[in-house]
Write an enzyme that holds these catalytic residues in place. Structure first.
Site, mmCIF file in Angstrom:
data_model
loop_
_atom_site.group_PDB
_atom_site.id
_atom_site.type_symbol
_atom_site.label_atom_id
_atom_site.label_comp_id
_atom_site.label_asym_id
_atom_site.label_seq_id
_atom_site.Cartn_x
_atom_site.Cartn_y
_atom_site.Cartn_z
ATOM 1 N N SER A 263 3.543 -10.908 -0.115
ATOM 2 C CA SER A 263 2.981 -11.305 0.947
ATOM 3 C C SER A 263 1.334 -11.411 1.183
ATOM 4 O O SER A 263 0.893 -11.639 1.092
ATOM 5 C CB SER A 263 4.151 -11.541 2.397
ATOM 6 O OG SER A 263 4.119 -10.581 2.249
ATOM 7 N N TYR B 270 3.554 -6.273 17.163
ATOM 8 C CA TYR B 270 4.084 -5.999 15.990
ATOM 9 C C TYR B 270 4.753 -4.604 16.668
ATOM 10 O O TYR B 270 6.443 -3.930 15.633
ATOM 11 C CB TYR B 270 3.339 -5.445 15.987
ATOM 12 C CG TYR B 270 3.107 -3.748 14.315
ATOM 13 C CD1 TYR B 270 3.585 -4.476 13.720
ATOM 14 C CD2 TYR B 270 2.417 -3.064 14.915
ATOM 15 C CE1 TYR B 270 3.480 -3.612 12.665
ATOM 16 C CE2 TYR B 270 2.292 -1.942 13.679
ATOM 17 C CZ TYR B 270 3.093 -1.964 12.864
ATOM 18 O OH TYR B 270 3.311 -0.918 11.995
ATOM 19 N N TYR C 174 1.160 -1.088 0.504
ATOM 20 C CA TYR C 174 0.239 -0.101 -0.313
ATOM 21 C C TYR C 174 0.611 1.521 0.076
ATOM 22 O O TYR C 174 0.708 1.326 -0.743
ATOM 23 C CB TYR C 174 -1.032 -0.421 1.676
ATOM 24 C CG TYR C 174 -1.607 1.020 1.400
ATOM 25 C CD1 TYR C 174 -2.565 1.772 0.715
ATOM 26 C CD2 TYR C 174 -2.058 1.611 2.494
ATOM 27 C CE1 TYR C 174 -3.309 2.843 0.400
ATOM 28 C CE2 TYR C 174 -2.562 2.817 2.850
ATOM 29 C CZ TYR C 174 -2.900 3.469 2.058
ATOM 30 O OH TYR C 174 -4.253 4.767 3.093
ATOM 31 N N ILE C 175 1.909 1.985 1.563
ATOM 32 C CA ILE C 175 2.294 2.793 1.030
ATOM 33 C C ILE C 175 3.426 2.866 0.074
ATOM 34 O O ILE C 175 3.631 3.542 -0.274
ATOM 35 C CB ILE C 175 3.002 3.194 2.936
ATOM 36 C CG1 ILE C 175 1.599 2.952 3.207
ATOM 37 C CG2 ILE C 175 3.587 4.241 2.783
ATOM 38 C CD1 ILE C 175 2.019 2.898 5.394
ATOM 39 N N ASN D 59 -1.708 7.321 11.135
ATOM 40 C CA ASN D 59 -2.551 6.449 10.329
ATOM 41 C C ASN D 59 -3.441 6.796 8.900
ATOM 42 O O ASN D 59 -3.373 7.556 8.595
ATOM 43 C CB ASN D 59 -4.343 6.399 11.131
ATOM 44 C CG ASN D 59 -4.075 6.038 12.735
ATOM 45 O OD1 ASN D 59 -3.797 6.721 13.527
ATOM 46 N ND2 ASN D 59 -4.924 5.103 13.004
ATOM 47 N N LYS E 20 8.881 -3.111 15.553
ATOM 48 C CA LYS E 20 9.403 -1.773 15.296
ATOM 49 C C LYS E 20 10.840 -0.454 16.051
ATOM 50 O O LYS E 20 11.069 -0.516 15.418
ATOM 51 C CB LYS E 20 8.173 -0.957 15.432
ATOM 52 C CG LYS E 20 6.886 -1.137 14.078
ATOM 53 C CD LYS E 20 7.951 -0.902 12.637
ATOM 54 C CE LYS E 20 7.181 -1.013 11.604
ATOM 55 N NZ LYS E 20 7.229 -1.270 10.345
ATOM 56 N N ARG F 121 -12.120 -2.285 22.818
ATOM 57 C CA ARG F 121 -10.935 -3.148 22.354
ATOM 58 C C ARG F 121 -10.367 -3.092 23.718
ATOM 59 O O ARG F 121 -9.276 -2.135 23.806
ATOM 60 C CB ARG F 121 -10.518 -3.391 20.770
ATOM 61 C CG ARG F 121 -11.523 -4.477 19.591
ATOM 62 C CD ARG F 121 -10.871 -4.142 18.518
ATOM 63 N NE ARG F 121 -10.197 -2.697 18.624
ATOM 64 C CZ ARG F 121 -10.273 -2.255 16.758
ATOM 65 N NH1 ARG F 121 -10.020 -3.413 16.030
ATOM 66 N NH2 ARG F 121 -9.387 -1.309 16.639
ATOM 67 N N SER G 246 6.662 2.958 13.373
ATOM 68 C CA SER G 246 4.516 3.277 13.571
ATOM 69 C C SER G 246 4.964 4.301 14.983
ATOM 70 O O SER G 246 5.351 4.129 15.726
ATOM 71 C CB SER G 246 4.339 2.288 13.519
ATOM 72 O OG SER G 246 3.056 2.106 13.233
ATOM 73 N N ALA G 247 3.494 4.761 14.739
ATOM 74 C CA ALA G 247 3.141 5.551 16.149
ATOM 75 C C ALA G 247 2.520 4.322 17.155
ATOM 76 O O ALA G 247 2.940 5.271 17.794
ATOM 77 C CB ALA G 247 1.951 6.097 15.725
HETATM 78 N N1 LIG Z 1 -0.549 1.192 6.824
HETATM 79 C C1 LIG Z 1 -0.454 1.182 8.115
HETATM 80 O O1 LIG Z 1 -1.506 2.117 9.132
HETATM 81 C C2 LIG Z 1 0.903 1.638 8.800
HETATM 82 C C3 LIG Z 1 1.201 2.091 10.247
HETATM 83 C C4 LIG Z 1 2.860 1.964 10.257
HETATM 84 C C5 LIG Z 1 3.662 2.037 9.850
HETATM 85 N N2 LIG Z 1 2.990 1.527 9.289
HETATM 86 C C6 LIG Z 1 4.941 0.553 8.681
HETATM 87 O O2 LIG Z 1 4.296 0.491 7.164
HETATM 88 C C7 LIG Z 1 4.983 -0.418 6.180
HETATM 89 C C8 LIG Z 1 4.239 -0.938 4.971
HETATM 90 O O3 LIG Z 1 2.918 -0.782 4.999
HETATM 91 P P1 LIG Z 1 1.610 -0.688 4.068
HETATM 92 O O4 LIG Z 1 0.091 -0.500 4.891
HETATM 93 O O5 LIG Z 1 2.329 -0.484 2.879
HETATM 94 O O6 LIG Z 1 2.022 -2.210 4.081
HETATM 95 P P2 LIG Z 1 1.904 -3.494 2.702
HETATM 96 O O7 LIG Z 1 1.230 -5.483 3.773
HETATM 97 O O8 LIG Z 1 0.328 -2.999 1.658
HETATM 98 O O9 LIG Z 1 2.962 -3.450 2.568
HETATM 99 C C9 LIG Z 1 4.075 -4.108 3.374
HETATM 100 C C10 LIG Z 1 4.825 -4.699 1.675
HETATM 101 O O10 LIG Z 1 5.533 -5.582 2.126
HETATM 102 C C11 LIG Z 1 6.347 -6.334 1.038
HETATM 103 N N3 LIG Z 1 6.266 -8.072 2.458
HETATM 104 C C12 LIG Z 1 5.787 -8.234 3.560
HETATM 105 N N4 LIG Z 1 6.862 -8.780 4.013
HETATM 106 C C13 LIG Z 1 8.228 -9.275 2.969
HETATM 107 C C14 LIG Z 1 9.350 -10.380 3.155
HETATM 108 N N5 LIG Z 1 9.502 -10.830 4.254
HETATM 109 N N6 LIG Z 1 9.921 -9.790 1.981
HETATM 110 C C15 LIG Z 1 9.970 -8.938 1.147
HETATM 111 N N7 LIG Z 1 8.648 -8.153 1.426
HETATM 112 C C16 LIG Z 1 7.392 -8.383 2.219
HETATM 113 C C17 LIG Z 1 4.439 -7.336 0.947
HETATM 114 O O11 LIG Z 1 4.093 -8.135 0.674
HETATM 115 C C18 LIG Z 1 3.575 -6.318 1.297
HETATM 116 O O12 LIG Z 1 3.985 -6.000 -0.023
HETATM 117 C C19 LIG Z 1 5.351 -2.135 7.368
HETATM 118 O O13 LIG Z 1 6.714 -1.304 7.352
HETATM 119 C C20 LIG Z 1 4.365 -1.500 7.699
HETATM 120 O O14 LIG Z 1 4.403 -1.920 9.827
HETATM 121 C C21 LIG Z 1 2.421 0.613 8.237
#
Ligand SMILES: NC(=O)c1ccc[n+]([C@@H]2O[C@H](COP(=O)([O-])OP(=O)(O)OC[C@H]3O[C@@H](n4cnc5c(N)ncnc54)[C@H](O)[C@@H]3O)[C@@H](O)[C@H]2O)c1
Length: 372
Positions: free
Chosen positions: A35, A178, A12-13, A212, A182, A326, A154-155
């Protein structure tokens, strides 16, 4: 203009960051194990950025699938996607070598697992991917003389914050696996930052603590594609509005907030992507250092405010039911965003209306996500 490795860029991000970085003329190598990401996300990113698929596709390093895109008028690859796992050194090494002789200048490290509830049920998976995977990545980076990294923190590292808005100086006290992972990676990066000696070049590190992330690119071509029932508010609202889910369950209506529902700091994913570009620019321009910064808007919105705003802006009803709190939730989580404003010259530009409109456009254009 730099060559960048993006882990988790098919998520996503990461996919929104890839688009923004391509707009800034960087050349990208993405490693993702799919994944929770999809090749289609990067196909959409490439199309949005005006790139076209290269005839030269297939395997790299013997067995890793690879996709490449370039500008129609050029022979130079701008975007490569390698199927690989950050826990495997050889997958990462392939990514460092895929641009032939050209070195990678920096890594944006998005890959990881991100669901709080799942991390409680499967803590070892979280320590494995998030912590061991990051350790492997930093090791391969050092071997390849690449010491610049932007890390997705992450926050959640703050746990139950002492006060809001949350400043970066508040203690790191995560309350779930989680958040612990981090915090552990942040600590690993702090140790790396302190490891520079007279003969060791220093690391350039940015730990970005997201609040968020929500919304989607304004085209509706890329967005959040949750697997199964979403765990975040905006994708839930979208699925309720589209009829895929019957109603939104609102956890807690007796919090000490204006309407009793939890308050969060929602940040548009394109603002977040731009925050990464600003962090990268700052790291590459300045001497080695470690930055730890919140990425948030500084504005809090309650769950019911989000529901009402979504209904008003998009003209669709979002039925909801008030439920019990929750365990592990908190009343209010809002960033103090001044650190990133001061150090990066960055702040959010997109408001709540834009968030709601863009999230809904993505949902309507892709009701089944990328499998549509
Ligand atoms: N979305 C949120 O709310 C949020 C908030 C704070 C922090 N984050 C952090 O931001 C990052 C991106 O989040 P996102 O929302 O895009 O998540 P996401 O799951 O959409 O993206 C993560 C990507 O990492 C890939 N991935 C997972 N394990 C892997 C591995 N072992 N090797 C290679 N690729 C792998 C997944 O296939 C996915 O494409 C993450 O580290 C997440 O913890 C997200």
């Amino acid at each position: 203009m730099a060559n960048l490795l993006i882990t988790g860029g098919a998520g996503y991000i990461g996919s929104h960051a890839c688009f923004t970085l391509l707009q800034q003329d960087h050349t990208l190598v993405v490693v993702d194990d799919f994944s929770n990401g999809s090749v289609d996300a990067l196909r959409a990113v490439a199309t949005l950025a005006g790139l076209q698929s290269e005839p030269r596709q297939g395997l790299v390093g013997g067995s890793n699938r690879c996709w490449r895109w370039r500008a129609p008028t050029s022979r130079r690859t701008r975007l490569s996607l390698i199927e690989g796992d950050i826990r495997r050194a050889q997958d990462l090494q392939i990514a460092f070598e895929v641009l032939d002789e050209e070195p990678i200048a920096a890594v944006l490290h998005f890959a990881g697992l991100k669901a709080v509830a799942e991390s409680v049920a499967k803590p070892l998976d979280y320590w494995d991917v998030n912590v061991s995977g990051s350790r492997q990545l930093f090791d391969v980076m050092a071997e390849n003389h690449c010491r610049t990294v932007v890390f997705s923190s992450s926050a959640t590292v703050y746990g139950m914050a002492e006060s809001v808005p949350i400043h970066e100086s508040q203690p790191v006290r995560p309350i779930n696996p989680y958040g612990q992972t981090k915090a552990a990676v942040e600590q690993m990066l702090q140790d790396l930052a302190a490891s520079a000696g007279p003969n060791e070049p220093g690391w350039r590190i940015a730990c970005l603590r997201y609040f968020n992330p929500v919304g989607a690119h304004e085209s509706g071509a890329i967005g959040e594609d949750p697997d199964g029932i979403p765990s975040n508010l905006l994708p839930l609202i979208c699925q309720v509005a589209s009829g895929q889910l019957e109603r939104l369950e609102v956890y807690g209506s007796d919090w000490p907030t204006t309407d009793g529902t939890g308050v969060r700091d929602y940040i548009h994913v394109m603002d977040l992507a731009e925050g990464h570009c600003a962090a990268l620019q700052t790291l590459l321009a300045e001497p080695p250092q470690m930055l730890t910064l919140n990425l948030g808007s500084g504005q809090g919105h309650s769950v019911l405010e989000m529901v009402k705003a979504f209904e008003r802006i998009n003209g669709v009803p979002v039925p909801y039911a008030l439920c019990q709190r929750r365990a592990g939730d908190s009343a209010v989580s809002v960033a103090d965003p001044r650190g990133a404003q001061g150090r990066l010259g960055w702040s959010t530009r997109r408001d709540l209306a834009t968030i709601c409109r863009d999230a809904w456009r993505w949902q309507q254009q892709n009701p089944l996500g990328y499998s549509n």
